[in-house]
Write an enzyme that holds these catalytic residues in place. Structure first.
Site, short mmCIF file in Angstrom:
data_model
loop_
_atom_site.label_atom_id
_atom_site.label_comp_id
_atom_site.label_asym_id
_atom_site.label_seq_id
_atom_site.Cartn_x
_atom_site.Cartn_y
_atom_site.Cartn_z
CE LYS A 1 -9.85 31.32 29.81
NZ LYS A 1 -9.65 30.81 28.45
CB SER B 1 2.19 32.39 28.94
OG SER B 1 1.13 33.30 29.21
CD GLU C 1 2.45 23.43 37.70
OE1 GLU C 1 3.57 23.54 37.16
OE2 GLU C 1 2.30 23.05 38.86
CB CYS D 1 5.20 23.60 29.75
SG CYS D 1 4.81 22.01 30.49
CD GLU E 1 7.28 28.82 27.10
OE1 GLU E 1 6.52 29.77 27.34
OE2 GLU E 1 7.13 27.69 27.59
P1 NAD Z 1 -1.66 31.55 27.69
O1 NAD Z 1 -1.09 32.01 28.96
O2 NAD Z 1 -1.77 32.48 26.56
O3 NAD Z 1 -3.15 31.01 27.94
C1 NAD Z 1 -3.42 29.97 28.86
C2 NAD Z 1 -4.83 30.11 29.35
O4 NAD Z 1 -4.92 31.29 30.14
C3 NAD Z 1 -5.87 30.26 28.26
O5 NAD Z 1 -7.03 29.58 28.65
C4 NAD Z 1 -6.10 31.77 28.22
O6 NAD Z 1 -7.37 32.14 27.74
C5 NAD Z 1 -5.97 32.11 29.68
N1 NAD Z 1 -5.59 33.49 30.00
C6 NAD Z 1 -4.76 34.31 29.32
N2 NAD Z 1 -4.64 35.48 29.96
C7 NAD Z 1 -5.38 35.39 31.09
C8 NAD Z 1 -5.67 36.29 32.17
N3 NAD Z 1 -5.14 37.51 32.22
N4 NAD Z 1 -6.49 35.87 33.16
C9 NAD Z 1 -7.01 34.63 33.13
N5 NAD Z 1 -6.80 33.75 32.12
C10 NAD Z 1 -5.99 34.13 31.12
O7 NAD Z 1 -0.87 30.21 27.29
P2 NAD Z 1 -1.07 29.28 26.02
O8 NAD Z 1 -0.50 29.98 24.83
O9 NAD Z 1 -2.46 28.77 25.96
O10 NAD Z 1 -0.14 28.03 26.41
C11 NAD Z 1 1.22 28.03 26.26
C12 NAD Z 1 1.91 28.40 27.56
O11 NAD Z 1 1.50 27.49 28.58
C13 NAD Z 1 3.41 28.24 27.48
O12 NAD Z 1 4.02 29.33 28.12
C14 NAD Z 1 3.68 26.94 28.22
O13 NAD Z 1 4.96 26.83 28.75
C15 NAD Z 1 2.63 26.99 29.27
N6 NAD Z 1 2.37 25.64 29.81
C16 NAD Z 1 2.90 25.32 31.04
C17 NAD Z 1 2.71 24.04 31.56
C18 NAD Z 1 3.30 23.66 32.90
O14 NAD Z 1 2.98 22.59 33.41
N7 NAD Z 1 4.17 24.47 33.48
C19 NAD Z 1 2.00 23.09 30.82
C20 NAD Z 1 1.48 23.45 29.58
C21 NAD Z 1 1.67 24.75 29.07
#
Ligand code: NAD
Length: 487
Positions: free
Chosen positions: A183, A237, A259, A293, A390
């Site tokens: 997804k 996140s 991650e 990230c 963040e």
């Molecule tokens: P997000 O957590 O809002 O969403 C990420 C994904 O998770 C999306 O596809 C979203 O639809 C899905 N999602 C959200 N809630 C969910 C749930 N309850 N169950 C299943 N899926 C769910 O994050 P974002 O705004 O898309 O991305 C930014 C975040 O990602 C930042 O916190 C960043 O640090 C992190 N990030 C981490 C890494 C790493 O390698 N550690 C890399 C890239 C981004």
């Protein structure tokens, strides 16, 4: 030939990708382009029925193709071909990436796409090289650890580097012999659809990769909670990672790679090479407008060189070329959405109310899309929201220290531990500080990933569990079976 393109001329694949075929679906979630804030499409939401279909397709593809049980080199060959096709497709794939995301078109071909192709090749080569272990048992026994694929992996990715993040999840899972239901973020659903078309063209069996579109609440929950998903691999996140852990705990026990978020420090000692350091510091705000990230946004600098560093960084941050992602001249990315823009600004304003000073930036850019000015915040307290939260935007905080112990105290974050940077010419100090830092990655006299895909990435503390990239990501996609034989 210019790379610039007209975003209204792109055909968007609005739907899912199941069993090797595009499955059109009704758009439900309104999407706006970050570059001009125009409403341009709606993202479908896969419900439990679509997830069932996708998981069944993955199981059927595994059973009929023998992907997990074949000669591993067959997987290697197909994955290499996929990497070649992805690179060759840059003109089309790049546009699907740029239109929805924050990635400027000029950076995609040699950046996101080239690196993703390399990473696919890296994992392809592990398929016939990484094995189990012969155990040192008694002579009249033989013990070994065999490894096996999980079956169907459920992957979820964020919006900030859509192609790269899909590659991080798909490449090790496939090389290790699994099928995947992925997804993508509901804000950037398109480029991965094209990647799957190319996978099928490359001879990766249809149905081995399935894409389901939707939000976290409906699609994400149905995917992570599905009984036949054997492992979940998530990037996003920390809050969503915690929700996924809860959902999995409710529906069954399964392996997880998470991650998550970060708030990474860069520690700069007085003997550091100032040109190199200033460039590294500035790039944490400039690259993808800080929406990475690992962005090293907490700048912790020795008091005696703070003024010099800040001046140099300020100069670099003033030289941006903001513009739409589809303009080849753009180097400075938009923020993903107006909502995120508001969030960034509210954290900055709260810090200013608490006594911080915005040396530059501290406001939106006067441009039609979602742009925030590169921002340097001075006089921030350790408990300021700008230091703790963040921000996921182009905002750097500057804190000063007088000795190593103070630098380490400031660098330690109560919850995050994703990455850290250290700048010094003193080798002993570099190693001492590296050991003390609570972070999954430490860069010394540089900041940011290289093309050494053997180096895994992942967090300490609430920044995650497990690793992407490296051998560790390959092994995270296989489970081990211990065998002991009495001879
Ligand atoms: P997000 O957590 O809002 O969403 C990420 C994904 O998770 C999306 O596809 C979203 O639809 C899905 N999602 C959200 N809630 C969910 C749930 N309850 N169950 C299943 N899926 C769910 O994050 P974002 O705004 O898309 O991305 C930014 C975040 O990602 C930042 O916190 C960043 O640090 C992190 N990030 C981490 C890494 C790493 O390698 N550690 C890399 C890239 C981004």
């Amino acid at each position: 030939m210019t790379l610039s393109f007209d975003p209204d001329q792109i055909t968007l694949p609005i739907g899912h990708h199941i069993a090797g075929a595009f499955v059109p679906a009704k758009g439900e979630l309104p999407m706006r382009r970050p570059s001009d804030d125009a409403a341009y499409a709606d993202c479908p939401i896969a419900d439990a029925g679509i997830i069932d279909r996708a998981v069944e397709s993955a199981q059927n593809a595994l059973a009929s193709s023998g992907w997990g049980s074949c000669q591993p080199r067959d997987r290697t060959r197909a994955l290499h071909k996929w990497a070649d096709l992805i690179e060759a497709d840059a003109p089309k794939l790049g546009k699907l990436e740029a239109v929805a995301s924050t990635r400027p078109i000029a950076q995609i071909k040699d950046g996101d796409i080239a690196i993703t192709a390399e990473q696919i090749r890296f994992f392809a080569e592990l398929a016939d090289k990484e094995g189990g272990l012969l155990a040192p048992t008694r002579d009249d026994q033989m013990g070994f650890v065999a490894t096996e694929p999980y079956g169907v992996v459920g992957a979820i990715t964020p919006w900030n580097f859509p192609i790269s993040m899909a590659g991080w999840k798909l490449a090790p899972a496939l090389a290790a012999g699994n099928a995947v239901v992925l997804k993508p973020s509901e804000m950037t659903p398109f480029s991965v659809m094209r990647m799957v078309d190319l996978a099928v063209q490359a001879g990766i069996p249809a149905g081995l990769i399935n894409i389901v579109q939707g939000d976290g609440m409906t699609t994400g929950n149905a995917l992570t909670g599905h009984a036949d998903i054997a492992k979940v691999s998530f990037t996003g996140s920390t809050a969503a990672g915690a929700a996924i852990m809860g959902n999995i705990a409710k529906t069954g026990i399964k392996s997880m790679t998470l991650e998550l978020g970060g708030k990474s420090p860069q520690i700069i000692f007085a003997d550091a090479d100032m040109d190199k350091t200033a460039a590294a510091v500035a790039s944490s705000a400039l690259a993808n407008a800080g929406q990475a990230c690992v962005a090293g946004t907490r700048i912790i600098v020795a008091a005696e060189v703070a003024e010099e560093l800040v001046q140099r960084v300020q100069t670099l941050l003033s030289q941006i070329k903001a513009g739409p992602t589809w303009d080849a001249a753009t180097t400075y990315a938009p923020i993903i959405s107006n909502k995120q823009l508001d969030r960034i600004d509210s954290i900055v304003q709260a810090a200013i109310v608490e006594g911080a000073t915005a040396l530059i930036g501290g406001a939106r850019l006067d441009a039609p899309g979602c742009f925030y000015a590169p921002t340097l915040l001075l006089d921030v307290a350790q408990d300021s929201p700008a230091v703790v939260q963040e921000i996921f935007g182009p905002v750097l905080t500057i804190q000063t220290f007088n000795d190593e112990a103070e630098a380490l105290r400031l660098a330690d974050h109560p919850t995050y531990g994703l990455a850290a940077g250290v700048f010094t010419r003193d080798l002993s100090r570099a190693l001492r500080v590296t050991k003390a830092l609570q972070a999954g990655t430490v860069w010394v006299n540089r900041y940011g990933r290289s093309r050494d895909h053997i180096l895994p990435t992942g967090g300490y503390k609430s920044s995650g569990i497990g690793k992407d990239l490296g051998r560790e990501a390959y092994h995270a996609n296989r489970r081990s079976k211990s065998v002991l034989i009495d001879l």
